[in-house]
Design a protein around this motif. Structure first.
Motif, PDB file in Angstrom:
ATOM      1  N   TRP A 183      -1.503  11.690  -9.342  1.00 50.90           N
ATOM      2  CA  TRP A 183      -0.508  11.741  -8.275  1.00 50.90           C
ATOM      3  C   TRP A 183      -0.135  10.323  -7.865  1.00 50.90           C
ATOM      4  CZ3 TRP A 183      -2.081  12.080  -2.635  1.00 50.90           C
ATOM      5  CH2 TRP A 183      -0.987  12.371  -1.810  1.00 50.90           C
ATOM      6  N   GLU A 184       1.126  10.063  -7.540  1.00 49.25           N
ATOM      7  CA  GLU A 184       1.583   8.710  -7.241  1.00 49.25           C
ATOM      8  C   GLU A 184       0.927   8.075  -6.013  1.00 49.25           C
ATOM      9  OE1 GLU A 184       5.752   8.412  -5.605  1.00 49.25           O
ATOM     10  OE2 GLU A 184       5.707  10.555  -6.072  1.00 49.25           O
ATOM     11  N   TRP A 185       0.445   8.862  -5.063  1.00 46.01           N
ATOM     12  CA  TRP A 185      -0.183   8.324  -3.862  1.00 46.01           C
ATOM     13  C   TRP A 185      -1.711   8.318  -3.951  1.00 46.01           C
ATOM     14  CZ3 TRP A 185       3.174   5.691  -1.485  1.00 46.01           C
ATOM     15  CH2 TRP A 185       4.485   6.126  -1.327  1.00 46.01           C
ATOM     16  N   TYR A 186      -2.248   8.654  -5.084  1.00 49.47           N
ATOM     17  CA  TYR A 186      -3.698   8.773  -5.205  1.00 49.47           C
ATOM     18  C   TYR A 186      -4.431   7.460  -4.890  1.00 49.47           C
ATOM     19  CZ  TYR A 186      -8.272  10.095  -6.985  1.00 49.47           C
ATOM     20  OH  TYR A 186      -9.606  10.375  -7.085  1.00 49.47           O
ATOM     21  N   LYS A 187      -3.870   6.340  -5.286  1.00 43.67           N
ATOM     22  CA  LYS A 187      -4.537   5.053  -5.052  1.00 43.67           C
ATOM     23  C   LYS A 187      -4.263   4.481  -3.669  1.00 43.67           C
ATOM     24  CE  LYS A 187      -5.015   3.814  -9.846  1.00 43.67           C
ATOM     25  NZ  LYS A 187      -4.747   2.854 -10.910  1.00 43.67           N
ATOM     26  N   ASN A 188      -3.322   5.077  -2.937  1.00 42.25           N
ATOM     27  CA  ASN A 188      -3.046   4.646  -1.574  1.00 42.25           C
ATOM     28  C   ASN A 188      -3.977   5.449  -0.663  1.00 42.25           C
ATOM     29  OD1 ASN A 188      -1.892   4.614   1.105  1.00 42.25           O
ATOM     30  ND2 ASN A 188      -0.089   3.649   0.182  1.00 42.25           N
ATOM     31  N   THR A 189      -5.049   4.830  -0.235  1.00 43.06           N
ATOM     32  CA  THR A 189      -6.120   5.522   0.482  1.00 43.06           C
ATOM     33  C   THR A 189      -5.631   6.222   1.744  1.00 43.06           C
ATOM     34  OG1 THR A 189      -7.666   3.874  -0.358  1.00 43.06           O
ATOM     35  CG2 THR A 189      -8.426   5.238   1.459  1.00 43.06           C
ATOM     36  N   ALA A 190      -4.830   5.563   2.546  1.00 45.62           N
ATOM     37  CA  ALA A 190      -4.374   6.161   3.802  1.00 45.62           C
ATOM     38  C   ALA A 190      -3.524   7.402   3.544  1.00 45.62           C
ATOM     39  CB  ALA A 190      -3.600   5.134   4.622  1.00 45.62           C
ATOM     40  N   THR A 191      -2.601   7.303   2.599  1.00 39.61           N
ATOM     41  CA  THR A 191      -1.710   8.429   2.290  1.00 39.61           C
ATOM     42  C   THR A 191      -2.496   9.584   1.690  1.00 39.61           C
ATOM     43  OG1 THR A 191       0.088   6.860   1.930  1.00 39.61           O
ATOM     44  CG2 THR A 191       0.394   9.087   1.070  1.00 39.61           C
ATOM     45  N   LYS A 192      -3.386   9.256   0.764  1.00 41.07           N
ATOM     46  CA  LYS A 192      -4.220  10.293   0.144  1.00 41.07           C
ATOM     47  C   LYS A 192      -5.095  10.976   1.185  1.00 41.07           C
ATOM     48  CE  LYS A 192      -7.690   8.853  -2.259  1.00 41.07           C
ATOM     49  NZ  LYS A 192      -8.554   8.271  -3.285  1.00 41.07           N
ATOM     50  N   ASN A 193      -5.724  10.196   2.060  1.00 38.41           N
ATOM     51  CA  ASN A 193      -6.585  10.771   3.096  1.00 38.41           C
ATOM     52  C   ASN A 193      -5.808  11.693   4.024  1.00 38.41           C
ATOM     53  OD1 ASN A 193      -8.813   9.496   2.101  1.00 38.41           O
ATOM     54  ND2 ASN A 193      -8.887   7.915   3.671  1.00 38.41           N
TER      55      ASN A 193
END
Length: 176
Positions: free
Chosen positions: A16-26
């Motif tokens: 998923w494109e937001w997987y590495k963006n911790t805040a968005t993923k959380n």
């Protein structure tokens, strides 16, 4: 906040494109975890399956993130159509767009009927343990018989499956 039940998470989420963006993923995972799995009334409205009513400060304290991080993560998720957001003066209604795709209709039924399923699973597990114990006991007896009668010309007793099942039903002193 919901504390019982489960959610499904497919391994493809790692791409998923937001997987590495911790805040968005959380935030996204938190919304999936805390979204209603069935329609419920809340302050005069119906919060539907896949929705969550919460304020920015509530999400901030639940996730241990700043309000600005919640806003930024929300913008990311809205920009890629993962969620929709409808704000009021008291709360924000977050809707996970593909909640039914992620969680399926069966999940709501399983969560509302989880106790009978758990009891069934426990009795099945106990029966499996008993069966394994009985099977192990039978194998040990066969091995002992072979060892004791190694040099003798004695036939080993054979067990058919019905006899083993009958014996297992009568075997009450098995402790898992």
């Amino acid at each position: 906040m919901l504390e019982k039940g489960f959610v499904k998470l497919h391994r493809s989420v790692c791409k998923w494109e937001w997987y590495k963006n911790t805040a968005t993923k959380n935030l996204f995972f938190h919304l999936i975890l805390t979204a209603n799995y069935e329609d419920r009334a809340f302050e005069g409205i119906v919060v539907k399956r896949g929705q969550r009513a919460a304020s920015l400060s509530t999400l901030s304290s639940e996730l241990g993130m700043s309000v600005q991080s919640i806003r930024t993560a929300t913008k990311h998720l809205v920009s890629t159509n993962e969620i929709t957001v409808r704000s009021t003066s008291r709360y924000t209604l977050y809707t996970v767009k593909n909640y039914n795709l992620y969680q399926g209709e069966q999940q709501a039924q399983l969560q509302t009927n989880n106790k009978p399923l758990t009891n069934g699973q426990q009795s099945t597990n106990n029966n499996e343990r008993k069966y394994k114990k009985v099977y192990k006991d039978k194998k040990e007896k066969e091995y002992s018989f072979k060892r004791a009668n190694r040099n003798k010309n004695v036939q080993q007793p054979s067990y058919d499956i019905e006899e083993l099942e009958e014996w297992m039903l009568n075997y009450k002193s098995v402790k898992p």
